[in-house]
Write a protein that holds these residues in place. Structure first.
Motif, mmCIF file in Angstrom:
data_model
loop_
_atom_site.group_PDB
_atom_site.id
_atom_site.type_symbol
_atom_site.label_atom_id
_atom_site.label_comp_id
_atom_site.label_asym_id
_atom_site.label_seq_id
_atom_site.Cartn_x
_atom_site.Cartn_y
_atom_site.Cartn_z
ATOM 1 N N PRO A 76 0.872 -1.380 0.039
ATOM 2 C CA PRO A 76 0.134 -0.193 0.050
ATOM 3 C C PRO A 76 0.607 1.331 -0.005
ATOM 4 N N ALA A 77 0.461 2.190 -0.442
ATOM 5 C CA ALA A 77 1.150 3.690 -0.499
ATOM 6 C C ALA A 77 1.648 4.162 0.644
ATOM 7 N N GLU A 78 0.584 4.121 1.703
ATOM 8 C CA GLU A 78 0.711 4.660 2.965
ATOM 9 C C GLU A 78 1.895 3.769 3.690
ATOM 10 N N ALA A 79 2.118 2.341 3.072
ATOM 11 C CA ALA A 79 3.179 1.461 3.899
ATOM 12 C C ALA A 79 4.579 1.817 3.206
ATOM 13 N N ARG A 80 4.741 2.428 2.242
ATOM 14 C CA ARG A 80 5.901 2.493 1.527
ATOM 15 C C ARG A 80 6.974 3.671 2.204
ATOM 16 N N GLN A 81 8.134 3.089 1.936
ATOM 17 C CA GLN A 81 9.210 3.850 2.809
ATOM 18 C C GLN A 81 9.271 5.262 1.989
ATOM 19 N N GLY A 82 9.450 5.214 0.712
ATOM 20 C CA GLY A 82 9.701 6.547 -0.037
ATOM 21 C C GLY A 82 11.373 6.710 -0.007
ATOM 22 N N TYR A 83 11.921 7.267 -0.914
ATOM 23 C CA TYR A 83 12.939 8.001 -1.195
ATOM 24 C C TYR A 83 13.388 9.403 -0.934
ATOM 25 N N GLN A 84 14.322 9.625 -0.244
ATOM 26 C CA GLN A 84 14.719 10.846 0.141
ATOM 27 C C GLN A 84 16.179 11.207 -0.568
ATOM 28 N N PRO A 85 16.385 11.636 -1.654
ATOM 29 C CA PRO A 85 17.507 12.013 -2.375
ATOM 30 C C PRO A 85 18.502 12.855 -1.792
ATOM 31 N N VAL A 86 19.601 12.517 -1.720
ATOM 32 C CA VAL A 86 20.697 13.453 -1.142
ATOM 33 C C VAL A 86 22.030 13.610 -2.063
ATOM 34 N N ARG A 87 22.193 14.987 -2.469
ATOM 35 C CA ARG A 87 23.051 15.304 -3.427
ATOM 36 C C ARG A 87 24.383 15.350 -2.790
ATOM 37 N N MET A 88 25.466 14.340 -3.620
ATOM 38 C CA MET A 88 26.684 14.742 -2.990
ATOM 39 C C MET A 88 27.837 14.853 -3.798
ATOM 40 N N LEU A 89 29.090 15.448 -3.641
ATOM 41 C CA LEU A 89 30.178 15.534 -4.357
ATOM 42 C C LEU A 89 31.012 14.595 -3.922
ATOM 43 N N LEU A 90 31.612 13.608 -4.825
ATOM 44 C CA LEU A 90 32.447 12.545 -4.493
ATOM 45 C C LEU A 90 33.705 13.098 -5.171
ATOM 46 N N ALA A 91 34.720 13.092 -4.398
ATOM 47 C CA ALA A 91 36.000 13.814 -5.007
ATOM 48 C C ALA A 91 37.236 12.560 -5.124
ATOM 49 N N GLU A 92 38.030 12.966 -6.116
ATOM 50 C CA GLU A 92 39.131 12.306 -6.417
ATOM 51 C C GLU A 92 39.267 10.690 -6.897
ATOM 52 N N GLY A 93 38.038 10.691 -7.509
ATOM 53 C CA GLY A 93 38.039 9.218 -8.163
ATOM 54 C C GLY A 93 37.079 8.489 -7.416
ATOM 55 N N THR A 94 36.123 7.685 -7.872
ATOM 56 C CA THR A 94 35.046 6.808 -7.431
ATOM 57 C C THR A 94 35.063 5.431 -8.003
ATOM 58 N N LEU A 95 35.025 4.616 -7.049
ATOM 59 C CA LEU A 95 34.689 3.130 -7.396
ATOM 60 C C LEU A 95 33.209 2.841 -7.030
ATOM 61 N N LEU A 96 32.411 2.581 -8.055
ATOM 62 C CA LEU A 96 31.068 2.259 -8.086
ATOM 63 C C LEU A 96 30.690 0.572 -8.480
ATOM 64 N N VAL A 97 29.963 0.195 -7.083
ATOM 65 C CA VAL A 97 29.876 -1.389 -7.458
ATOM 66 C C VAL A 97 28.145 -1.388 -7.178
ATOM 67 N N THR A 98 27.578 -2.081 -8.502
ATOM 68 C CA THR A 98 26.142 -2.040 -8.245
ATOM 69 C C THR A 98 25.668 -3.499 -8.531
ATOM 70 N N LEU A 99 24.688 -4.253 -7.522
ATOM 71 C CA LEU A 99 24.176 -5.368 -7.812
ATOM 72 C C LEU A 99 22.618 -5.250 -8.339
ATOM 73 N N ILE A 100 22.486 -5.945 -9.273
ATOM 74 C CA ILE A 100 20.973 -5.854 -10.001
ATOM 75 C C ILE A 100 20.616 -7.213 -9.921
ATOM 76 N N ASP A 101 19.201 -7.181 -9.658
ATOM 77 C CA ASP A 101 18.335 -8.378 -9.648
ATOM 78 C C ASP A 101 17.995 -8.660 -11.070
ATOM 79 N N ASN A 102 18.493 -10.091 -11.535
ATOM 80 C CA ASN A 102 18.524 -10.451 -13.062
ATOM 81 C C ASN A 102 16.993 -10.736 -13.338
ATOM 82 N N ARG A 103 16.197 -11.037 -12.387
ATOM 83 C CA ARG A 103 14.839 -11.311 -12.741
ATOM 84 C C ARG A 103 14.040 -10.186 -13.199
ATOM 85 N N THR A 104 14.253 -8.838 -12.323
ATOM 86 C CA THR A 104 13.594 -7.821 -12.877
ATOM 87 C C THR A 104 14.433 -6.883 -13.573
#
Length: 203
Positions: free
Chosen positions: A119-147
């Motif tokens: 239900p919509a009232e039970a959803r957490q909702g996402y609160q975006p936060v803008r950041m500045l990542l400095a001097e190079g960034t390594l990013l690792v992402t896990l993806i649900d293969n089914r969806t």
């Protein structure tokens, strides 16, 4: 819900030739729709540059990720893996949008998951936060293969990669720091109830 799609698009894969100049900032965010208790197997997304099999730096990252996934009970497989693993290395400063969320380990421990029936009232909702990542960034992402949706994202900034073997050391250390944010063991693994994959690579 098209979640975290911006993390998988845009930006080239670049390597910095300078030495590490500051301690890495390590953070992560996650999808409320992730089925984290269900995932048991994984495979890497192939690509070019650092993601390619011929890149020594790319293989250093892959090997470090394999080690952590094995420790936490995940098994590599090419046959319908539960998770797809993607990683990128960005040079210099990068503006980034993360999310302010409850502790990931607490979320997983509570067994919470949102889907189209939540239900919509039970959803957490996402609160975006803008950041500045400095001097190079390594990013690792896990993806649900089914969806085909990203469910977890870990990143370390302040990652400048020197040439030669020291660069591999820096990347392995960064991967360990990133996966310290992913406190998920596969269900039954700690009790010895995790059967081997039938097509597990030899390494």
């Amino acid at each position: 819900m098209k979640l975290l799609s911006t993390l998988l698009a845009g930006g080239g894969l670049l390597l910095s030739g300078c030495l590490m100049s500051r301690e890495a900032r390590v953070e992560s965010d996650y999808s409320y729709a992730g089925q984290f208790r269900r995932y048991r197997t994984y495979e890497f997304i192939s690509g070019e540059g650092i993601n390619s099999d011929t890149s020594r730096l790319g293989e250093a990252v892959r090997d470090a990720i394999r080690t952590r996934m094995k420790i936490q009970g995940y098994r590599p497989t090419r046959r319908r893996p539960d998770l797809l693993v993607n990683f990128r290395l960005f040079e210099g400063d990068m503006r980034f949008r993360g999310y302010s969320q409850d502790d990931f380990s607490k979320w997983v421990k509570n067994g919470s998951t949102e889907d189209e029936d939540t239900p919509a009232e039970a959803r957490q909702g996402y609160q975006p936060v803008r950041m500045l990542l400095a001097e190079g960034t390594l990013l690792v992402t896990l993806i649900d293969n089914r969806t085909n949706r990203a469910v977890w994202n870990g990143y370390a900034s302040g990652v400048s990669v020197p040439s030669g073997p020291q660069g591999e050391v820096v990347l392995r250390r960064s991967v360990r720091s990133i996966f310290d944010q992913y406190h998920v063991f596969t269900e039954g693994f700690l009790q010895g109830n995790n059967p081997p994959a039938t097509d597990e690579p030899g390494n």
